[in-house]
Design a protein around this motif. Structure first.
Motif, short mmCIF file in Angstrom:
data_model
loop_
_atom_site.label_atom_id
_atom_site.label_comp_id
_atom_site.label_asym_id
_atom_site.label_seq_id
_atom_site.Cartn_x
_atom_site.Cartn_y
_atom_site.Cartn_z
N LEU A 7 0.83 -1.21 0.00
CA LEU A 7 0.00 0.00 0.00
C LEU A 7 0.86 1.26 0.00
O LEU A 7 0.52 2.25 -0.64
N ASP A 8 1.98 1.22 0.71
CA ASP A 8 2.88 2.38 0.72
C ASP A 8 3.43 2.66 -0.68
O ASP A 8 3.58 3.80 -1.09
N ARG A 9 3.73 1.56 -1.40
CA ARG A 9 4.34 1.73 -2.73
C ARG A 9 3.30 1.80 -3.84
O ARG A 9 3.61 2.12 -4.98
N ARG A 10 2.07 1.37 -3.51
CA ARG A 10 1.00 1.24 -4.51
C ARG A 10 1.34 0.20 -5.58
O ARG A 10 0.80 0.24 -6.68
N SER A 11 2.29 -0.69 -5.29
CA SER A 11 2.63 -1.77 -6.22
C SER A 11 3.59 -2.71 -5.51
O SER A 11 3.95 -2.51 -4.36
N TRP A 12 4.06 -3.74 -6.26
CA TRP A 12 5.03 -4.70 -5.71
C TRP A 12 6.47 -4.25 -6.01
O TRP A 12 7.41 -4.99 -5.74
N GLN A 13 6.60 -3.06 -6.57
CA GLN A 13 7.92 -2.56 -6.94
C GLN A 13 8.84 -2.50 -5.72
O GLN A 13 8.44 -2.00 -4.67
N GLY A 14 10.05 -3.03 -5.90
CA GLY A 14 10.99 -3.01 -4.79
C GLY A 14 10.80 -4.16 -3.82
O GLY A 14 11.52 -4.28 -2.83
N LEU A 15 9.79 -5.02 -4.09
CA LEU A 15 9.55 -6.17 -3.20
C LEU A 15 9.82 -7.50 -3.93
O LEU A 15 9.36 -8.56 -3.50
N ASP A 16 10.57 -7.40 -5.06
CA ASP A 16 10.80 -8.60 -5.88
C ASP A 16 11.44 -9.72 -5.08
O ASP A 16 11.08 -10.89 -5.23
N GLU A 17 12.41 -9.35 -4.24
CA GLU A 17 13.14 -10.37 -3.48
C GLU A 17 12.20 -11.07 -2.49
O GLU A 17 12.23 -12.29 -2.33
N VAL A 18 11.33 -10.28 -1.85
CA VAL A 18 10.35 -10.85 -0.89
C VAL A 18 9.42 -11.81 -1.63
O VAL A 18 9.17 -12.93 -1.17
N VAL A 19 8.93 -11.38 -2.78
CA VAL A 19 8.01 -12.21 -3.57
C VAL A 19 8.70 -13.51 -3.97
O VAL A 19 8.11 -14.59 -3.93
N ARG A 20 9.97 -13.41 -4.35
CA ARG A 20 10.72 -14.61 -4.75
C ARG A 20 10.87 -15.56 -3.56
O ARG A 20 10.67 -16.77 -3.67
N LEU A 21 11.20 -14.99 -2.40
CA LEU A 21 11.37 -15.83 -1.20
C LEU A 21 10.05 -16.50 -0.78
O LEU A 21 10.04 -17.56 -0.17
N LEU A 22 8.94 -15.85 -1.10
CA LEU A 22 7.62 -16.42 -0.78
C LEU A 22 7.17 -17.44 -1.84
O LEU A 22 6.07 -17.98 -1.75
N ASN A 23 8.03 -17.66 -2.84
CA ASN A 23 7.71 -18.57 -3.97
C ASN A 23 6.44 -18.15 -4.69
O ASN A 23 5.62 -18.98 -5.07
N CYS A 24 6.26 -16.84 -4.84
CA CYS A 24 5.03 -16.33 -5.46
C CYS A 24 5.34 -15.46 -6.68
O CYS A 24 4.54 -14.59 -7.02
N SER A 25 6.50 -15.68 -7.30
CA SER A 25 6.91 -14.80 -8.41
C SER A 25 5.84 -14.66 -9.48
O SER A 25 5.66 -13.60 -10.06
N GLU A 26 5.13 -15.77 -9.76
CA GLU A 26 4.12 -15.70 -10.83
C GLU A 26 2.77 -15.21 -10.31
O GLU A 26 1.84 -15.00 -11.09
N PHE A 27 2.65 -15.09 -9.00
CA PHE A 27 1.31 -14.84 -8.45
C PHE A 27 1.17 -13.53 -7.67
O PHE A 27 0.30 -13.38 -6.84
#
Length: 617
Positions: free
Chosen positions: A529-549
């Motif tokens: 919500l702070d960023r209004r997108s997933w920008q800058g959170l790529d590493e977190v998304v990858r660690l959560l195994n959710c890159s495609e989702f």
């Protein structure tokens, strides 16, 4: 975008419309069987039905007697039978057996089956196989959104968690999409959509398809809710596995809140009767303590009791006119407040007794050690002792799962040892439960080499396989690194506090776990919500195994008012806990926006474990 600090919270939409819609649809379905009829209700649907259409409403529409769906012959003498059930195969077989029994006895009756929240083709297939399809009329009661509170909507589908996250059954995704479609039809489109998780992505795609098919309905509508965030439960199992310490969470863990109400037994009511109490914002005492850390609740209640006594004492010096006003205007409210106050004090005392007996402090200490990654050996010994003392099969499982997830799986030696001790202590019938927990990723065993970091695997590629094996073994003996640890570091989930964490004046969402841990699900929502997108959170998304989702869909905001942009609907697929609700309410107060929660069901650690268990308690 930086959110304005401490603005007045925006107004919430009125969700009573959802109740009216569901009630009207049910009445319409009941009236399709004109005249007197008996209604058979499945146990799961009794509480949701009671919140929506009580017995007097059913009686007005010629429902004569009510029966619970049980696996035994129907005692009804009525000529018309109506069944209100979940779309389950066993229910259809039960109904078919009743119809066939009537046929054998030469009885002619009318049968109507109302399936909620939706009708599945498989259900009609069963009726056809049993040879009764032509004798029964089947309808759907699309009742999938029950307002439990001003900001909480529940689909009351506890089975969603097991069906999807264990069995991989996707049938409820359509129900979720239909519920979101209904919300956008009633409250305008959602300009900003975010989500993470496979189920979130599938639900979102199907919902979008429904929106495209009926595009005209929401066109031109002003959005009432500015953001929607969809989140899968398996993105964050850790939060759901922790013991809850906010008041509402503790009440749920101790007494089980069911469909927004709780049964307080004689130990709470100080009488010989149990009492069913509705817990929502209308309970003025409860609404002030529900999100508080338990350590603050007693102080608040005793202060409230003193204030109440002072108000009662005012009548001593009153003349007749003042006394008349006092009795007609204030006394009823004071008596009601007094009743609620004594109930919540009773509940607190009962919780304290149970927690002291269980040595709650020691348990919380172990959980915090697991979250922080300290003293893992000591924590493992604590869990072994917990199992050996046979404290509780569900609790022991929960602690094992928490250890497994925070450590990215157990080392094979620990896994085998804990599993063996558990089966010896609680019985071999739990064996299948371990298989379920493994499949769902809740209790796993590390494969050799699981612990390699990126650098280490690059090193091993440079040397021969044999040498790589040795390197792997060497690294395995070092401290384990897990995704949870990495995510925790990246998102700063374990606050570093100098001195004591002040639970009376919380500084962040970690207060819901005594200042030890910020719920991962809530931190993700805050960051996006702070960023209004997933920008800058790529590493977190990858660690959560959710890159495609992980997805974002933001529309032009020209129609959305600044008021609506401060309203956020969070959709938890697979259940959410009261701790997460309290944490996000706190975040909303801090940042000047307001959260609305939609969950497939309210859950906690025990419900999560029970859903995975093959041994029914």
């Amino acid at each position: 975008m930086a959110f304005p600090h401490r603005l007045d919270a925006p107004e919430l939409p009125d969700f009573s419309m959802l109740k009216r819609l569901a009630r009207d649809q049910l009445i319409y379905l009941l009236e399709q069987l004109p005249g007197k009829k008996d209604l058979f209700i499945e146990a799961d649907l009794m509480s949701p039905l009671d919140r929506n259409a009580n017995v007097s409403i059913l009686k007005q529409h010629e429902v004569d007697k009510l029966y619970k769906v049980e696996n035994k012959p129907a005692l009804s003498a009525n000529e018309q039978l109506c069944f209100l059930v979940r779309p389950r195969i066993k229910n259809m077989r039960y109904i078919a057996s009743l119809v066939n029994a009537d046929k054998l006895a030469g009885r002619i009756r009318k049968y109507k089956v109302i399936l909620s929240p939706q009708k599945f083709y498989a259900c009609e297939m069963v009726l056809e196989e049993e040879g009764v399809y032509g004798d029964v009329s089947c309808d759907e009661w699309a009742f999938s959104l029950l307002p439990l509170d001003v900001d909480l909507l529940s689909m009351e589908l506890p089975e969603f968690f097991r069906d999807y996250f264990l069995e991989g059954d996707q049938r409820w995704i359509n129900t979720v999409a239909q519920a979101l479609h209904l919300l956008s039809t009633l409250y305008g489109p959602f300009p900003n959509c975010y989500g993470i998780g496979r189920c979130a992505k599938m639900s979102y795609d199907l919902w979008r398809k429904l929106e495209e098919e009926e595009d005209s309905e929401t066109k031109g509508r002003k959005p009432e809710i500015g953001h929607i965030f969809l989140l899968d439960r398996d993105v964050d199992f850790v939060t759901a596995l922790c013991s809850q310490v906010v008041y509402e969470g503790l009440v749920d863990d101790t007494f089980r809140i069911k469909c927004g109400s709780v049964d307080f037994g004689p130990e709470v009511t100080s009488s010989d009767k149990s009492l069913k109490v509705l817990l929502n914002a209308e309970d003025k005492v409860f609404s002030e303590i529900r999100n508080e850390h338990f350590s603050n609740v007693f102080g608040f209640l005793s202060q409230k009791a003193r204030n109440l006594q002072a108000q009662y004492d005012r009548r001593r010096g009153m003349d007749i006119k003042q006394m008349k006003n006092f009795v007609s205007q204030e006394l009823k409210g004071l008596k009601q407040e007094h009743r609620l106050l004594s109930l919540h004090i009773g509940a607190c005392e009962s919780i304290m007794k149970k927690k002291t007996k269980q040595d709650f402090q020691e348990l919380i200490k172990t959980e915090h050690a697991l979250l922080e990654g300290f003293n893992i050996r000591e924590s493992t010994s604590y869990i072994e002792e917990h199992i050996d003392r046979q404290v509780s099969p569900i609790e022991s499982l929960r602690l094992m799962c928490l250890l497994s997830i925070t450590e990215n799986g157990l080392i094979p030696k620990d896994y085998r040892s804990l599993k063996t001790q558990y089966l010896q202590s609680y019985g071999p019938e739990h064996l299948l439960t371990f298989s379920n927990l493994r499949r769902a990723g809740l209790l796993t065993e590390q494969a050799p080499g699981d612990t390699l970091t990126a650098v280490e695997s690059k090193v091993s590629k440079l040397v021969t396989d044999k040498a790589a094996g040795k390197i792997t073994d060497a690294f395995s003996s070092l401290a384990k690194r897990s995704n949870f640890r990495a995510i925790s570091k990246k998102l700063n989930l374990i606050p570093r506090v100098d001195g004591e964490y002040d639970l009376k004046v919380p500084r962040d969402m970690a207060y819901v776990f005594s200042g030890a841990y910020v719920p991962l699900s809530c931190r993700i929502i805050e960051q996006v919500l702070d960023r209004r997108s997933w920008q800058g959170l790529d590493e977190v998304v990858r660690l959560l195994n959710c890159s495609e989702f992980a997805f974002t869909d933001t529309a032009k905001e020209d129609k959305a008012s600044s008021e609506s942009l401060r309203l956020i609907l969070v959709v938890f697929l697979g259940g959410c806990t009261f701790s997460e609700i309290s944490a996000l309410r706190f975040l909303g107060r801090e940042k000047g926006y307001r959260f609305i929660f939609l969950t497939t069901a309210v859950t906690n650690s025990a419900r999560l474990m029970e859903a995975m268990s093959e041994v029914k308690s």
